[in-house]
Scaffold this active site. Structure first.
Site, short mmCIF file in Angstrom:
data_model
loop_
_atom_site.label_atom_id
_atom_site.label_comp_id
_atom_site.label_asym_id
_atom_site.label_seq_id
_atom_site.Cartn_x
_atom_site.Cartn_y
_atom_site.Cartn_z
N ALA A 62 2.21 13.22 -0.98
CA ALA A 62 1.53 13.01 0.30
C ALA A 62 1.86 11.63 0.85
CB ALA A 62 0.03 13.16 0.12
N ASP A 65 4.84 12.88 5.20
CA ASP A 65 4.64 13.74 6.37
C ASP A 65 3.13 13.95 6.56
OD1 ASP A 65 4.91 15.40 8.51
OD2 ASP A 65 6.00 17.00 7.46
N ARG A 112 -0.44 -0.45 3.77
CA ARG A 112 -1.88 -0.47 4.07
C ARG A 112 -2.08 0.33 5.36
NH1 ARG A 112 -0.67 -6.22 4.47
NH2 ARG A 112 -0.30 -6.83 6.65
N ASN A 139 -3.34 17.41 1.68
CA ASN A 139 -4.10 16.28 1.13
C ASN A 139 -5.14 15.83 2.16
OD1 ASN A 139 -4.68 13.37 0.60
ND2 ASN A 139 -3.24 13.65 -1.08
N SER A 175 -7.03 6.14 -2.34
CA SER A 175 -6.28 5.20 -1.50
C SER A 175 -6.99 3.86 -1.50
CB SER A 175 -6.17 5.72 -0.07
OG SER A 175 -5.70 4.69 0.78
N ASN A 177 -6.67 1.71 0.80
CA ASN A 177 -6.63 1.20 2.18
C ASN A 177 -7.76 1.69 3.08
OD1 ASN A 177 -4.17 -0.22 1.64
ND2 ASN A 177 -3.13 1.77 1.70
N LYS A 217 -6.75 13.44 -6.54
CA LYS A 217 -5.76 12.37 -6.71
C LYS A 217 -6.46 11.08 -7.11
CE LYS A 217 -1.53 10.50 -4.74
NZ LYS A 217 -0.50 10.69 -3.73
N THR A 245 -0.33 9.24 -10.13
CA THR A 245 -1.40 8.45 -9.52
C THR A 245 -1.06 8.08 -8.08
OG1 THR A 245 -0.46 6.28 -10.07
CG2 THR A 245 -1.81 7.33 -11.76
N THR A 247 -1.20 4.66 -5.29
CA THR A 247 -0.58 3.33 -5.34
C THR A 247 -1.46 2.33 -6.08
OG1 THR A 247 -1.57 2.81 -3.19
CG2 THR A 247 0.67 3.71 -3.17
#
Length: 336
Positions: A62, A65, A112, A139, A175, A177, A217, A245, A247
């Site tokens: 993910a 796109d 980010r 996702n 995430s 971010n 995730k 994983t 990031t």
């Protein structure tokens, strides 16, 4: 063969502009005979995972796109699965630019982005138009302005809208971010979210007479104790899979390199060992009770094999695809 020349030109551009330019071209040739230029012949290497049959174990992660604009063009390159998104209930612009940085010497990226996307309704329309023959993962995430305490409502709303069109649904709670998002990985917040997701999944299964598996995730920046707790929650709530994983916030391997001090999540080669270690620990904890999709720094056949030897049933690429190009897809599928 030509990718090194294309990459050289693209890497002259700001990373986000390079991404936008590439996607405009991919979108332009989708649905035309020119899509044949992207088509790569790869062997069939079927894998059964989460109750689904994947034509090969390699997927696109993910984030590349986000809005499902280039599913067919990317699919022509030989991926067994493509994960689109992260998508949120409402469109949102994401964080301020610049927000994507290349660490060329380390073959890494820092982003980010902040879940910039055109919203779940737009993604569904794009998915409806696609003809990808592999497994499509969608996702989902929460909007930035949705309080974390109400975050589960965003996930349930997205599930409702994508269920009919997804091969599987990936729940992004990792995430770095979106402020506060990673807190959903822990304790009561995680249990509450997973319980709601399973209830919604059962309701949608009855409504659509079709079972769509759900994978969660997770982040690489977890202690062993946190990982044990997450594994326990995933098993108790009968989640179908785990993607390991996302990031990392760790910069230890890129210290002193250009852009290393930028905030955001680091991906690519510097994430490789860290994500593999998480997969190894997770696999030891899960003991085969649910499958692992391995992602993080895969840029070669060996890196993909390492993920699978650590316990992954499937693997995904993103940053390696940016640095190595479509040839990496063929190379991995041929030799994995």
């Amino acid at each position: 063969m030509f990718y090194p020349f294309i990459r050289k030109a693209l890497f002259q551009l700001d990373p986000e502009r390079a991404h936008e330019f590439t996607f405009r071209q991919l979108h332009r040739i989708s649905g035309t005979p020119l899509i044949g230029l992207l088509r790569q012949s790869v062997p069939s290497k079927p894998v059964s995972c989460m109750g689904l049959s994947f034509k090969n174990p390699l997927g696109l992660a993910a984030g590349l796109d986000k809005d499902g604009e280039c599913i067919d063009a990317l699919g022509a390159m030989g991926f067994g699965s493509i994960e689109v998104g992260t998508v949120t209930p409402r469109p949102q612009p994401g964080n301020e630019k610049p927000r994507l940085f290349r660490i060329v010497e380390a073959e890494g990226l820092i982003n980010r982005m902040g879940f910039n996307n055109l919203g779940v309704d737009n993604l569904v329309e794009n998915v409806k138009k696609s003809h990808f023959g592999g497994i499509l993962g969608i996702n989902i995430g929460k909007n930035k302005d949705t309080p974390v305490e109400q975050g589960k409502d965003d996930y349930l709303m997205c599930m409702d809208k994508v269920y009919s069109y997804a091969g599987y649904i990936a729940v992004n709670i990792s995430s770095p971010n979106t402020p506060g998002l990673r807190t959903l990985q822990y304790g009561e917040a995680l249990d509450d979210l997973l319980a709601a997701i399973k209830t919604k999944q059962a309701e949608l299964q009855q409504k659509h007479a079709r079972y769509v598996p759900v994978a969660v995730k997770i982040a690489p920046d977890l202690s062993h104790e946190e990982l044990v707790q997450i594994a326990d929650s995933l098993v108790r709530h009968q989640i179908d899979g785990v993607i390991a994983t996302n990031t990392t916030l760790d910069r230890s391997l890129v210290n002193g390199l250009n852009h290393c001090a930028q905030s955001g999540g680091l991906s690519g080669r510097p994430l490789q060992l860290k994500s593999t270690e998480i997969i190894r620990q997770l696999s030891a904890e899960l003991q085969g009770r649910l499958p692992i999709i391995g992602v993080g720094g895969i840029d070669s056949v060996i890196a993909a094999r390492e993920k699978m030897q650590a316990g992954a049933s499937l693997v995904q690429i993103y940053s390696g695809f940016i640095f190595k190009g479509p040839g990496l897809v063929k190379e991995i599928v041929n030799h994995i």
